[in-house]
Structure formats: structure tokens, C-alpha cells
Design a protein around this motif. Structure first.
Motif, PDB file in Angstrom:
ATOM      1  N   VAL A   1       0.876  -1.182   0.000  1.00  0.00           N
ATOM      2  CA  VAL A   1       0.000   0.000   0.000  1.00  0.00           C
ATOM      3  C   VAL A   1       0.913   1.231   0.000  1.00  0.00           C
ATOM      4  O   VAL A   1       1.650   1.469   0.959  1.00  0.00           O
ATOM      5  CB  VAL A   1      -0.903   0.031   1.255  1.00  0.00           C
ATOM      6  N   THR A   2       0.858   1.986  -1.095  1.00  0.00           N
ATOM      7  CA  THR A   2       1.736   3.158  -1.195  1.00  0.00           C
ATOM      8  C   THR A   2       1.344   4.174  -0.119  1.00  0.00           C
ATOM      9  O   THR A   2       0.176   4.453   0.093  1.00  0.00           O
ATOM     10  CB  THR A   2       1.640   3.789  -2.598  1.00  0.00           C
ATOM     11  N   GLY A   3       2.345   4.699   0.537  1.00  0.00           N
ATOM     12  CA  GLY A   3       2.095   5.669   1.606  1.00  0.00           C
ATOM     13  C   GLY A   3       2.025   5.018   2.976  1.00  0.00           C
ATOM     14  O   GLY A   3       2.286   5.667   3.978  1.00  0.00           O
ATOM     15  N   VAL A   4       1.619   3.739   3.009  1.00  0.00           N
ATOM     16  CA  VAL A   4       1.552   3.016   4.289  1.00  0.00           C
ATOM     17  C   VAL A   4       2.723   2.035   4.380  1.00  0.00           C
ATOM     18  O   VAL A   4       3.370   1.902   5.404  1.00  0.00           O
ATOM     19  CB  VAL A   4       0.206   2.259   4.435  1.00  0.00           C
ATOM     20  N   GLU A   5       2.998   1.356   3.251  1.00  0.00           N
ATOM     21  CA  GLU A   5       4.076   0.361   3.249  1.00  0.00           C
ATOM     22  C   GLU A   5       5.185   0.709   2.238  1.00  0.00           C
ATOM     23  O   GLU A   5       6.249   0.104   2.285  1.00  0.00           O
ATOM     24  CB  GLU A   5       3.513  -1.012   2.875  1.00  0.00           C
ATOM     25  N   ALA A   6       4.875   1.571   1.290  1.00  0.00           N
ATOM     26  CA  ALA A   6       5.864   1.905   0.258  1.00  0.00           C
ATOM     27  C   ALA A   6       6.026   3.419   0.164  1.00  0.00           C
ATOM     28  O   ALA A   6       5.036   4.160   0.259  1.00  0.00           O
ATOM     29  CB  ALA A   6       5.425   1.340  -1.098  1.00  0.00           C
ATOM     30  N   ALA A   7       7.266   3.855  -0.021  1.00  0.00           N
ATOM     31  CA  ALA A   7       7.557   5.292  -0.091  1.00  0.00           C
ATOM     32  C   ALA A   7       7.303   5.835  -1.496  1.00  0.00           C
ATOM     33  O   ALA A   7       6.981   5.086  -2.415  1.00  0.00           O
ATOM     34  CB  ALA A   7       9.003   5.530   0.304  1.00  0.00           C
ATOM     35  N   GLY A   8       7.459   7.122  -1.639  1.00  0.00           N
ATOM     36  CA  GLY A   8       7.284   7.749  -2.951  1.00  0.00           C
ATOM     37  C   GLY A   8       6.836   9.189  -2.791  1.00  0.00           C
ATOM     38  O   GLY A   8       6.857   9.752  -1.699  1.00  0.00           O
ATOM     39  N   THR A   9       6.397   9.766  -3.897  1.00  0.00           N
ATOM     40  CA  THR A   9       5.944  11.157  -3.919  1.00  0.00           C
ATOM     41  C   THR A   9       4.572  11.206  -4.566  1.00  0.00           C
ATOM     42  O   THR A   9       4.284  10.413  -5.466  1.00  0.00           O
ATOM     43  CB  THR A   9       6.923  12.017  -4.762  1.00  0.00           C
ATOM     44  N   ALA A  10       3.728  12.117  -4.114  1.00  0.00           N
ATOM     45  CA  ALA A  10       2.403  12.274  -4.724  1.00  0.00           C
ATOM     46  C   ALA A  10       2.119  13.761  -4.927  1.00  0.00           C
ATOM     47  O   ALA A  10       2.770  14.616  -4.323  1.00  0.00           O
ATOM     48  CB  ALA A  10       1.334  11.640  -3.848  1.00  0.00           C
ATOM     49  N   VAL A  11       1.148  14.049  -5.773  1.00  0.00           N
ATOM     50  CA  VAL A  11       0.781  15.441  -6.058  1.00  0.00           C
ATOM     51  C   VAL A  11      -0.606  15.708  -5.479  1.00  0.00           C
ATOM     52  O   VAL A  11      -1.576  15.030  -5.823  1.00  0.00           O
ATOM     53  CB  VAL A  11       0.796  15.710  -7.579  1.00  0.00           C
ATOM     54  N   ARG A  12      -0.657  16.680  -4.581  1.00  0.00           N
ATOM     55  CA  ARG A  12      -1.917  17.061  -3.944  1.00  0.00           C
ATOM     56  C   ARG A  12      -2.856  17.705  -4.964  1.00  0.00           C
ATOM     57  O   ARG A  12      -2.429  18.067  -6.055  1.00  0.00           O
ATOM     58  CB  ARG A  12      -1.592  18.054  -2.825  1.00  0.00           C
ATOM     59  N   MET A  13      -4.102  17.883  -4.607  1.00  0.00           N
ATOM     60  CA  MET A  13      -5.083  18.434  -5.554  1.00  0.00           C
ATOM     61  C   MET A  13      -4.684  19.805  -6.111  1.00  0.00           C
ATOM     62  O   MET A  13      -5.103  20.179  -7.198  1.00  0.00           O
ATOM     63  CB  MET A  13      -6.471  18.512  -4.916  1.00  0.00           C
ATOM     64  N   ASP A  14      -3.870  20.563  -5.358  1.00  0.00           N
ATOM     65  CA  ASP A  14      -3.476  21.899  -5.821  1.00  0.00           C
ATOM     66  C   ASP A  14      -2.169  21.883  -6.605  1.00  0.00           C
ATOM     67  O   ASP A  14      -1.663  22.931  -6.986  1.00  0.00           O
ATOM     68  CB  ASP A  14      -3.346  22.855  -4.625  1.00  0.00           C
ATOM     69  N   GLY A  15      -1.588  20.689  -6.805  1.00  0.00           N
ATOM     70  CA  GLY A  15      -0.368  20.599  -7.596  1.00  0.00           C
ATOM     71  C   GLY A  15       0.902  20.534  -6.760  1.00  0.00           C
ATOM     72  O   GLY A  15       1.988  20.380  -7.319  1.00  0.00           O
ATOM     73  N   ALA A  16       0.783  20.651  -5.442  1.00  0.00           N
ATOM     74  CA  ALA A  16       1.978  20.596  -4.588  1.00  0.00           C
ATOM     75  C   ALA A  16       2.447  19.149  -4.445  1.00  0.00           C
ATOM     76  O   ALA A  16       1.636  18.247  -4.269  1.00  0.00           O
ATOM     77  CB  ALA A  16       1.668  21.173  -3.209  1.00  0.00           C
ATOM     78  N   GLU A  17       3.765  18.964  -4.513  1.00  0.00           N
ATOM     79  CA  GLU A  17       4.318  17.612  -4.335  1.00  0.00           C
ATOM     80  C   GLU A  17       4.485  17.314  -2.852  1.00  0.00           C
ATOM     81  O   GLU A  17       4.932  18.161  -2.088  1.00  0.00           O
ATOM     82  CB  GLU A  17       5.678  17.490  -5.045  1.00  0.00           C
ATOM     83  N   VAL A  18       4.099  16.111  -2.468  1.00  0.00           N
ATOM     84  CA  VAL A  18       4.165  15.704  -1.058  1.00  0.00           C
ATOM     85  C   VAL A  18       4.918  14.377  -0.975  1.00  0.00           C
ATOM     86  O   VAL A  18       4.613  13.434  -1.702  1.00  0.00           O
ATOM     87  CB  VAL A  18       2.734  15.535  -0.466  1.00  0.00           C
ATOM     88  N   LYS A  19       5.924  14.324  -0.107  1.00  0.00           N
ATOM     89  CA  LYS A  19       6.683  13.080   0.113  1.00  0.00           C
ATOM     90  C   LYS A  19       5.871  12.168   1.028  1.00  0.00           C
ATOM     91  O   LYS A  19       5.416  12.599   2.097  1.00  0.00           O
ATOM     92  CB  LYS A  19       8.024  13.391   0.796  1.00  0.00           C
ATOM     93  N   LEU A  20       5.690  10.935   0.628  1.00  0.00           N
ATOM     94  CA  LEU A  20       4.934   9.989   1.450  1.00  0.00           C
ATOM     95  C   LEU A  20       5.871   9.346   2.474  1.00  0.00           C
ATOM     96  O   LEU A  20       7.045   9.092   2.169  1.00  0.00           O
ATOM     97  CB  LEU A  20       4.286   8.921   0.562  1.00  0.00           C
TER      98      LEU A  20
END
Lengths: 411, 127
Positions: A368-387
Motif C-alpha cells: 500500500v503506497t504511503g503506508v508500506e511503500a515510499a514515494g511522492t504524490a501530487v496534492r489536488m493543488d499541484g503541490a508535491e508531497v513526500k509519502l
């Protein structure tokens, strides 16, 4: 052993980054700050009965065998299709796009029948936008066809009305107006200062009435009231939901024209109420790689068009092997569409069992990305967030799976 | 058990789907089947349309069109406009939705006929 951690919630595109966890032996015992949706997502992550196992034609196998078979199916296919990736990290999305390019195939995601067009209009500059922290400087917040109490439960408290810092001298009233355009009596509309209740599919009429009102022409009562609201605002943020998308049938031209007109009165920004936590990330990744937010074919260089939308591909049975990553089209699409997928070899990469994984040729259970796996995601406003995954992975992550499949694909 | 007075009467309605947090949560809940029926297998109707169909709150309503049919429980929505009804997005309304090329699926405009029935609300067929 007991420990604490702070994590980012991936239950929706708010990507709340202040989630506190109490852990005991790699089990989440307590979740703090998360909404009902986020806490169920975190607690449910280790619910083994719902998790996917690696399967080949229904037989449980090891990850290597499932990956080998997935690569073999994709290599054998003449016209594979890759779909999903909205619940994967940017890194996994990059691997998925690379795989599509290698396979010279079509790639699409749920945004083609969701808010991809709206994100595309923002990325192209046709619609102005802003970041969520900037919303705290707005004086009019308008939810249009959205009910964040159910879709993004912490939206109001973390980013909009309840997070707004600007009060009047008396200290009891915020200097911001909260408004909604809605077809239902929703929890969100019940806390708004102004509500414009319209009939389903009447959004286009309201936009037209606003345009008339702004031009000084005779218009409807609702049109006048919305125009009065806009006229007083120095900075308006419109949160556009699925209600608007579907009412306009994905044709945002009248909305864009309205926003353009409004911009002559003050600053206006539009933020899409994206559902899946990294759908905007997929749009941005594909836009960067291929110049389009979705519906892309790499068959002959790069092309995009409605014929490459997942819905059209399914309707025309234009593919002979389907790879679905972190999506459940069998559950989310009209049955009349999803039933057309029967009989086509299907490879599913998903942390959870789903209607789509049921009966698939290959199922690869992922972390499960964010719970078991790392990475980066883009919030609804376009900001990048490190998981910040709080748990050790129980399965390989999407990116690792896709890269291993890619290594074995013979093209 | 007696049938509703207007049993057999079919009323045309337009279904509009909306996001419901509990339908989402049910997918990850150990008690999924019960939650699914409670939160997803419902249709929210105006008082006038409930009367026209001949159902009270909690009664079973069959929604049908050329695509398919589902049985769900009726809930009163006092602000629902007559002729419309609201359903949470889930696999249930998807049995009734369709898609025309060049358009979005009609998740927010599903034309159906509604009638009171005594059939059971079906359980989810897949995980």
C-alpha cells in the motif's frame, strides 16, 4: 515494541501530512488527526482478508512467477492497454508510462471520465489556480458540485473555512464567505453562508445567468445573487467537483469563459476536487512525458484523443491484454461497459482484492503506497508531497513490480 | 405480508449519484456486507415520489431501465426535487448506468422507473 510515527494519509488528494500513529510490532494501534476515511484506510491496510495475493489463473504463486507471467502476457499481446496508476506514487507512474512507451501501447487513467480535462485546463494555463495555503488569503470560497464532508472530509478544517485566519475586529466572524452550488442538501451546503441549489444538469444555465448578470443584462434571481457575491470578492477560490464535470459533460468552455470574465473583478483561482490521491500526479507525469494529461497512445510516436480513452478502448475492444494498476474499473464503471472486458487477459497490480482482480489472469499483490511503500504524490493543488510509510512492506511496491515486469518484457 | 397500496405502479425518476463516505469505508471494513447494504443499497427520494410509489422509509424499491435493475431501500430526502432521486456512488447504480461515445457515463443522470417490491436487496456479488 511500541513506537510513534507521523505519516501522510493517501485516502484522498488532500494528502494530510499531520497524521499521528501509535504502532506496536508493526501494527497500527491508534490513528490521530485522520478523518473517518483516512483512519479506515490506515487501519484497513493490514486487513489480510482484503489484501491481494499473487495469483496466476486463480492459483497462488510467488511474486516472481506472477511477474514472469505478466511480462509474458504483455509480450504476447499485439495491442496491450495500461490503465490506472492514480493510487500509485509519481515514481510508479513514471515506470508505468515508461512501460507503455516500451510496449508502444495506450495508457489512460480514471481522469478521462473524471477531472482530467479540468486538470489539463489548469496545466495549460486556461484556468488560473492557486495553492491550498493561499486559500487562507481568499475572501470567497465556493464549492461547486462538491461535498468535501464525504469526499475530502478534512478539506474545510485543514485548508478552507475553518483554517481561515482572518477575523473581523469582534473576533467572532471570519472575513471570508463560504458558498456552494449544489443539487442536494449536503453537509457542506448546510454550513455555507450562501447556497445556490440548482437542478441536476442546470450548471450550464447558472453559468449563462452569471454571464448575463456580469454583462448588466436581465438575468435569473440566482444569477444576480452569485454575481453580487463575486462582485464583492477580491480573491475567489472555486473548488470544482465531479458535479460540475458531469453536468457540463466535460465541456469546460463556458466555465473557463465565466472565470475569465470574473478575473476582471478580482483574483479567481480554480482547484479541482480530485478524488484519487495521485490522479493529478498521473496527469502531470503524463503531461510532462507526452504533452497530454491522459488518453495517450505510444503506438506511433505520441498521440492523444478520445479514441484512446479507456471507455472507448473497452467499447471497441481495441486491446488484447489489459494491465490495471491500483484501480477497480469493474466496480466503478457502468456494468454495461465493464462487461465488455470479459474474455480479455487481465493483469491486476493492487494491494487489495477487487471486482477487477476477481477472475484476472494474473494478480500481483502490491504494497500500500504511503503506508508500506515510499514515494511522492501530487496534492489536488499541484503541490508535491513526500509519502512517509510507517510500516514495513509486506509485498513489493508498484514501482518495483512495474520495473521488474519491464525488464522481462521482450520488446 | 401485505403489498403497498400502489404496488405495481411504476414512476419515472432521474437518479443522480453522489459520493458517500460510508460506501467508501465499507470496502475496507470487516463487516463489509452489512455496511454495503446499509449505506450503498439506498435511494433517497422526495416525499411526493415516495407517496407516488407507495413506499415508506426503509421499504424496498426496484429501479429498472433498459440496462438493468436493482432493489434498494427507500430513504426520505425532504430537499430532493420531485422526479429526481439520489444514490451513493457504488456498484449498485453502476448496474443502471450507460455510456455513449463522446460523452461521460451518465452517473449523474440515470433515467429509471421505480416501483415498490418485496424482493430482497441483493448482497454484493464480488469483494
Amino acid at each position: 515494541m511500541a513506537s510513534t510515527a507521523t505519516t501522510v494519509c493517501t485516502a484522498c488528494s488532500c494528502l494530510c501530512d499531520d497524521i499521528g500513529l501509535q504502532l506496536e510490532d508493526d501494527i497500527i494501534r491508534r490513528v490521530e488527526n485522520a478523518c473517518r476515511k483516512g483512519s479506515s484506510s490506515l487501519y484497513g491496510a493490514r486487513f489480510e482478508q482484503r489484501r491481494s495475493r499473487h495469483l496466476v489463473e486463480g492459483r497462488e504463486v510467488g511474486a516472481d512467477e506472477a511477474i514472469d507471467r505478466a511480462a509474458a502476457e504483455l509480450s504476447r499481446a499485439r495491442r496491450p492497454l495500461i490503465f490506472g496508476l492514480d493510487n500509485s506514487s509519481l515514481e510508479a507512474q513514471g515506470a508505468g508510462i515508461e512501460l507503455a512507451r516500451r510496449l508502444r501501447c495506450v495508457i489512460d487513467d480514471t481522469s478521462s471520465f473524471c477531472q482530467g480535462n479540468l486538470v489539463g485546463q489548469i496545466l495549460s494555463g486556461a484556468l488560473p489556480s492557486c495553492t491550498l495555503p493561499e486559500v487562507k488569503t481568499s475572501d470567497l470560497i465556493l464549492y461547486w458540485g462538491a461535498n468535501p464532508h464525504h469526499s475530502h472530509p478534512r478539506h474545510l478544517s485543514k485548508f478552507t473555512i475553518y483554517a481561515h485566519p482572518d477575523y473581523t475586529e469582534l473576533g467572532a466572524v471570519r472575513r471570508v464567505t463560504l458558498a456552494a452550488v449544489e443539487v442536494r442538501e449536503s453537509e457542506t451546503s448546510s454550513v455555507c453562508h450562501r447556497v445556490f441549489r440548482i437542478l441536476p444538469r442546470a450548471d450550464r444555465d447558472l453559468i449563462s445567468a452569471i454571464g448575463k448578470g456580469m454583462a448588466g443584462q436581465e438575468t435569473s434571481a440566482d444569477g444576480k445573487r452569485v454575481v453580487d457575491l463575486f462582485r464583492k470578492a477580491k480573491f475567489t477560490v472555486i473548488f470544482a467537483g465531479l458535479g460540475l464535470t458531469y453536468s457540463l459533460d466535460n465541456d469546460y468552455l463556458p466555465f473557463i469563459e465565466m472565470v475569465k470574465q470574473l478575473s476582471s473583478w478580482g483574483r479567481v483561482a480554480v482547484i479541482p476536487m480530485v478524488g484519487h490521491y495521485n490522479m493529478r500526479g498521473f496527469n502531470q507525469s503524463l503531461h510532462k512525458a507526452a504533452g497530454h494529461v491522459n488518453k495517450v497512445s505510444f503506438a506511433d510516436g505520441v498521440s492523444s484523443g478520445d479514441q484512446f480513452s479507456f471507455l472507448e478502448q473497452v467499447r471497441n475492444r481495441s486491446f488484447d491484454c489489459l494491465m490495471v494498476i491500483g484501480s477497480d474499473p469493474f466496480a466503478s464503471l457502468p456494468k454495461s461497459v465493464s462487461s465488455a472486458l470479459e474474455g480479455i487477459p487481465r493483469i491486476v497490480i493492487d494491494p487489495y482484492q477487487s471486482a477487477t482482480s476477481e477472475g484476472s489472469t494474473v494478480v500481483i499483490g502490491s504494497a500500500v503506497t504511503g503506508v508500506e511503500a515510499a514515494g511522492t504524490a501530487v496534492r489536488m493543488d499541484g503541490a508535491e508531497v513526500k509519502l512517509l510509510p510507517p510500516l514495513a512492506p509486506s509485498r513489493p511496491g508498484d514501482e518495483e513490480i512495474l520495473r521488474r515486469v519491464m525488464e522481462k518484457v521482450s520488446r | 405480508m401485505t403489498m403497498p397500496a400502489s404496488q405495481g405502479q411504476k414512476l419515472p425518476l432521474v437518479i443522480v449519484t453522489y459520493r458517500e463516505i460510508y460506501a467508501w469505508i465499507a470496502r475496507l471494513d470487516k463487516n463489509e456486507e452489512a455496511m454495503f447494504e446499509k449505506y450503498s443499497a439506498v435511494v433517497r427520494l422526495s416525499e411526493a415520489d415516495m407517496k407516488a410509489i407507495g413506499v415508506n422509509r426503509g421499504a424496498k424499491v426496484k429501479l429498472s431501465n433498459e440496462v438493468g435493475s436493482v432493489v434498494v431501500r427507500a430513504q426520505l430526502d425532504s430537499k430532493c426535487p420531485k422526479g429526481f432521486a439520489f444514490m451513493p456512488m457504488s456498484r449498485i447504480p453502476n448496474q443502471l448506468t450507460s455510456y455513449q461515445p463522446g460523452k461521460l457515463p451518465n452517473f449523474k443522470w440515470i433515467e429509471v422507473s421505480a416501483e415498490a417490491v418485496l424482493e430482497d436487496v441483493p448482497k454484493p456479488a464480488v469483494p
